[in-house]
Design a protein around this motif. Structure first.
Motif, PDB file in Angstrom:
ATOM      1  N   GLY A  89       0.847  -1.193   0.000  1.00 25.00           N
ATOM      2  CA  GLY A  89       0.000   0.000   0.000  1.00 25.00           C
ATOM      3  C   GLY A  89       0.874   1.231   0.000  1.00 25.00           C
ATOM      4  O   GLY A  89       2.034   1.190  -0.410  1.00 25.00           O
ATOM      5  N   PHE A  90       0.324   2.322   0.461  1.00 26.32           N
ATOM      6  CA  PHE A  90       1.069   3.582   0.513  1.00 26.32           C
ATOM      7  C   PHE A  90       1.416   3.884   1.964  1.00 26.32           C
ATOM      8  O   PHE A  90       0.564   3.766   2.856  1.00 26.32           O
ATOM      9  N   GLY A  91       2.659   4.290   2.221  1.00 29.11           N
ATOM     10  CA  GLY A  91       3.029   4.626   3.588  1.00 29.11           C
ATOM     11  C   GLY A  91       4.143   5.664   3.632  1.00 29.11           C
ATOM     12  O   GLY A  91       4.822   5.916   2.628  1.00 29.11           O
ATOM     13  N   LEU A  92       4.292   6.278   4.793  1.00 29.50           N
ATOM     14  CA  LEU A  92       5.405   7.185   5.045  1.00 29.50           C
ATOM     15  C   LEU A  92       6.217   6.611   6.200  1.00 29.50           C
ATOM     16  O   LEU A  92       5.685   6.362   7.285  1.00 29.50           O
ATOM     17  N   GLU A  93       7.493   6.442   5.969  1.00 31.27           N
ATOM     18  CA  GLU A  93       8.384   5.875   6.978  1.00 31.27           C
ATOM     19  C   GLU A  93       9.350   6.951   7.453  1.00 31.27           C
ATOM     20  O   GLU A  93      10.004   7.617   6.642  1.00 31.27           O
ATOM     21  N   ALA A  94       9.425   7.142   8.764  1.00 25.92           N
ATOM     22  CA  ALA A  94      10.301   8.165   9.336  1.00 25.92           C
ATOM     23  C   ALA A  94      11.761   7.838   9.052  1.00 25.92           C
ATOM     24  O   ALA A  94      12.190   6.688   9.202  1.00 25.92           O
ATOM     25  N   THR A  95      12.534   8.851   8.644  1.00 23.05           N
ATOM     26  CA  THR A  95      13.954   8.650   8.334  1.00 23.05           C
ATOM     27  C   THR A  95      14.848   9.588   9.136  1.00 23.05           C
ATOM     28  O   THR A  95      16.059   9.607   8.913  1.00 23.05           O
ATOM     29  N   SER A  96      14.289  10.389  10.025  1.00 24.34           N
ATOM     30  CA  SER A  96      15.110  11.318  10.802  1.00 24.34           C
ATOM     31  C   SER A  96      14.574  11.431  12.217  1.00 24.34           C
ATOM     32  O   SER A  96      13.478  10.965  12.526  1.00 24.34           O
ATOM     33  N   GLU A  97      15.350  12.074  13.028  1.00 27.36           N
ATOM     34  CA  GLU A  97      14.881  12.426  14.363  1.00 27.36           C
ATOM     35  C   GLU A  97      13.823  13.515  14.253  1.00 27.36           C
ATOM     36  O   GLU A  97      13.687  14.174  13.216  1.00 27.36           O
ATOM     37  N   ILE A  98      13.071  13.724  15.330  1.00 24.05           N
ATOM     38  CA  ILE A  98      12.082  14.810  15.377  1.00 24.05           C
ATOM     39  C   ILE A  98      12.787  16.106  15.760  1.00 24.05           C
ATOM     40  O   ILE A  98      13.583  16.145  16.699  1.00 24.05           O
ATOM     41  N   VAL A  99      12.499  17.151  15.012  1.00 19.93           N
ATOM     42  CA  VAL A  99      13.016  18.490  15.322  1.00 19.93           C
ATOM     43  C   VAL A  99      11.913  19.282  16.009  1.00 19.93           C
ATOM     44  O   VAL A  99      10.759  19.263  15.562  1.00 19.93           O
ATOM     45  N   THR A 100      12.261  19.979  17.085  1.00 18.10           N
ATOM     46  CA  THR A 100      11.308  20.855  17.770  1.00 18.10           C
ATOM     47  C   THR A 100      11.737  22.297  17.561  1.00 18.10           C
ATOM     48  O   THR A 100      12.850  22.681  17.951  1.00 18.10           O
ATOM     49  N   ALA A 101      10.892  23.079  16.922  1.00 22.90           N
ATOM     50  CA  ALA A 101      11.218  24.476  16.649  1.00 22.90           C
ATOM     51  C   ALA A 101      11.275  25.267  17.956  1.00 22.90           C
ATOM     52  O   ALA A 101      10.564  24.947  18.919  1.00 22.90           O
ATOM     53  N   PRO A 102      12.111  26.313  18.015  1.00 18.96           N
ATOM     54  CA  PRO A 102      12.194  27.133  19.223  1.00 18.96           C
ATOM     55  C   PRO A 102      10.857  27.802  19.530  1.00 18.96           C
ATOM     56  O   PRO A 102      10.072  28.101  18.627  1.00 18.96           O
ATOM     57  N   ASP A 103      10.602  28.028  20.826  1.00 23.61           N
ATOM     58  CA  ASP A 103       9.405  28.767  21.206  1.00 23.61           C
ATOM     59  C   ASP A 103       9.462  30.169  20.629  1.00 23.61           C
ATOM     60  O   ASP A 103      10.537  30.733  20.422  1.00 23.61           O
ATOM     61  N   ARG A 104       8.303  30.749  20.376  1.00 24.02           N
ATOM     62  CA  ARG A 104       8.249  32.102  19.859  1.00 24.02           C
ATOM     63  C   ARG A 104       7.069  32.832  20.468  1.00 24.02           C
ATOM     64  O   ARG A 104       6.179  32.224  21.059  1.00 24.02           O
ATOM     65  N   VAL A 105       7.063  34.156  20.324  1.00 31.88           N
ATOM     66  CA  VAL A 105       5.929  34.952  20.776  1.00 31.88           C
ATOM     67  C   VAL A 105       4.832  34.824  19.732  1.00 31.88           C
ATOM     68  O   VAL A 105       5.008  35.216  18.576  1.00 31.88           O
ATOM     69  N   GLU A 106       3.709  34.243  20.117  1.00 34.92           N
ATOM     70  CA  GLU A 106       2.633  34.030  19.155  1.00 34.92           C
ATOM     71  C   GLU A 106       2.058  35.360  18.683  1.00 34.92           C
ATOM     72  O   GLU A 106       1.950  36.313  19.458  1.00 34.92           O
ATOM     73  N   PHE A 107       1.692  35.396  17.408  1.00 36.11           N
ATOM     74  CA  PHE A 107       1.130  36.615  16.819  1.00 36.11           C
ATOM     75  C   PHE A 107      -0.254  36.342  16.259  1.00 36.11           C
ATOM     76  O   PHE A 107      -0.461  35.409  15.481  1.00 36.11           O
ATOM     77  N   THR A 108      -1.200  37.182  16.661  1.00 36.86           N
ATOM     78  CA  THR A 108      -2.579  37.097  16.185  1.00 36.86           C
ATOM     79  C   THR A 108      -2.913  38.309  15.335  1.00 36.86           C
ATOM     80  O   THR A 108      -2.672  39.450  15.752  1.00 36.86           O
ATOM     81  N   ILE A 109      -3.441  38.071  14.151  1.00 38.22           N
ATOM     82  CA  ILE A 109      -3.984  39.150  13.342  1.00 38.22           C
ATOM     83  C   ILE A 109      -5.505  39.024  13.398  1.00 38.22           C
ATOM     84  O   ILE A 109      -6.069  37.962  13.093  1.00 38.22           O
ATOM     85  N   ALA A 110      -6.153  40.064  13.875  1.00 35.93           N
ATOM     86  CA  ALA A 110      -7.616  40.098  13.939  1.00 35.93           C
ATOM     87  C   ALA A 110      -8.099  41.076  12.879  1.00 35.93           C
ATOM     88  O   ALA A 110      -7.524  42.145  12.710  1.00 35.93           O
ATOM     89  N   SER A 111      -9.135  40.704  12.175  1.00 35.07           N
ATOM     90  CA  SER A 111      -9.551  41.541  11.047  1.00 35.07           C
ATOM     91  C   SER A 111     -11.054  41.488  10.830  1.00 35.07           C
ATOM     92  O   SER A 111     -11.677  40.427  10.966  1.00 35.07           O
TER      93      SER A 111
END
Length: 234
Positions: free
Chosen positions: A71-93
């Motif tokens: 069938g069709f599948g995706l097999e992991a080939t790397s470690e998991i990367v966790t992006a650095p925390d950031r200040v969340e930004f909200t755009i309200a419109s």
């Protein structure tokens, strides 16, 4: 399993996938869900061995490879990367007319907004009733998720609302001619309707910020504000 992947790996992947279940990213074989699998197989026509980046939309991602066996599948080939925390930004419109709201959500997501909140302002020409609003938000979230995939983001942008502007802009920065320059540290900036903010709404806002001398359409202002804030952020 290979070394920790880099942003170059992320950018060069055949496609970028947002998985429906965040815990699935930890598995050696990634379950992408039926709809995504159909898109990868039938629309993109990915082949055996192609490299794909996968994210949980919460800042984690890894590289995978397409496996075409029984069938069709995706097999992991790397470690998991966790992006650095950031200040969340909200755009309200305020909601622009017609399909311009689609463009607003798509482009602000690509530029890096973490939340798009749609507003009903006092001078809004467009206000959605509850039933229509529910359907529109579901549709717009799909547009934001597609923009995540296209731009190789690892943080999902949520689309919410519509909410009453007065309940959201208290203490927030609102875009208004003659306002102060952006600092890049704003966590929430609100864009009014093309008729402008009412005096009561301006009185409720915590700060006014300017995005140029020209009068912009609502969706253009949202994109301009997002661009400036993300560029200035430090």
């Amino acid at each position: 399993m290979s070394d920790t992947p880099t942003n170059d790996d992320l950018r060069s992947s055949a496609t970028h996938v947002l998985i429906p279940d965040a815990t699935g990213l930890d598995q050696a074989e990634i379950d992408v869900g039926a709809d995504v699998e159909h898109h990868l197989r039938r629309v993109l026509r990915l082949r055996d061995g192609e490299r794909v980046s996968v994210t949980d939309g919460a800042g984690r991602w890894r590289m995978c490879v397409v496996v075409m066996g029984s069938g069709f599948g995706l097999e992991a080939t790397s470690e998991i990367v966790t992006a650095p925390d950031r200040v969340e930004f909200t755009i309200a419109s305020a909601i622009p007319k017609g399909d311009r709201v689609d463009w607003l959500v798509q482009k602000t997501t690509e530029l890096g907004a973490d939340r798009v909140v749609l507003l009903h302002a006092e001078r809004s020409a467009i206000k959605w009733k509850s039933e229509r609003a529910d359907k529109q938000i579901v549709r717009l979230q799909r547009i934001a998720d597609e923009a995540l995939r296209q731009s190789r983001r690892v943080w999902r942008c949520s689309v919410e609302g519509p909410v009453d502007a007065m309940g959201l802009i208290a203490g927030a920065a609102v875009a208004e001619p003659g306002g102060e320059p952006l600092t890049g540290n704003e966590s929430l900036i609100a864009i009014g309707p093309e008729g402008g903010w009412s005096p009561d709404e301006l009185g409720c806002a915590g700060r006014r910020v300017a995005i140029g001398e020209n009068i912009l359409r609502t969706e253009t202002a949202a994109v301009a504000v997002t661009t400036l804030r993300m560029t200035l952020h430090h």
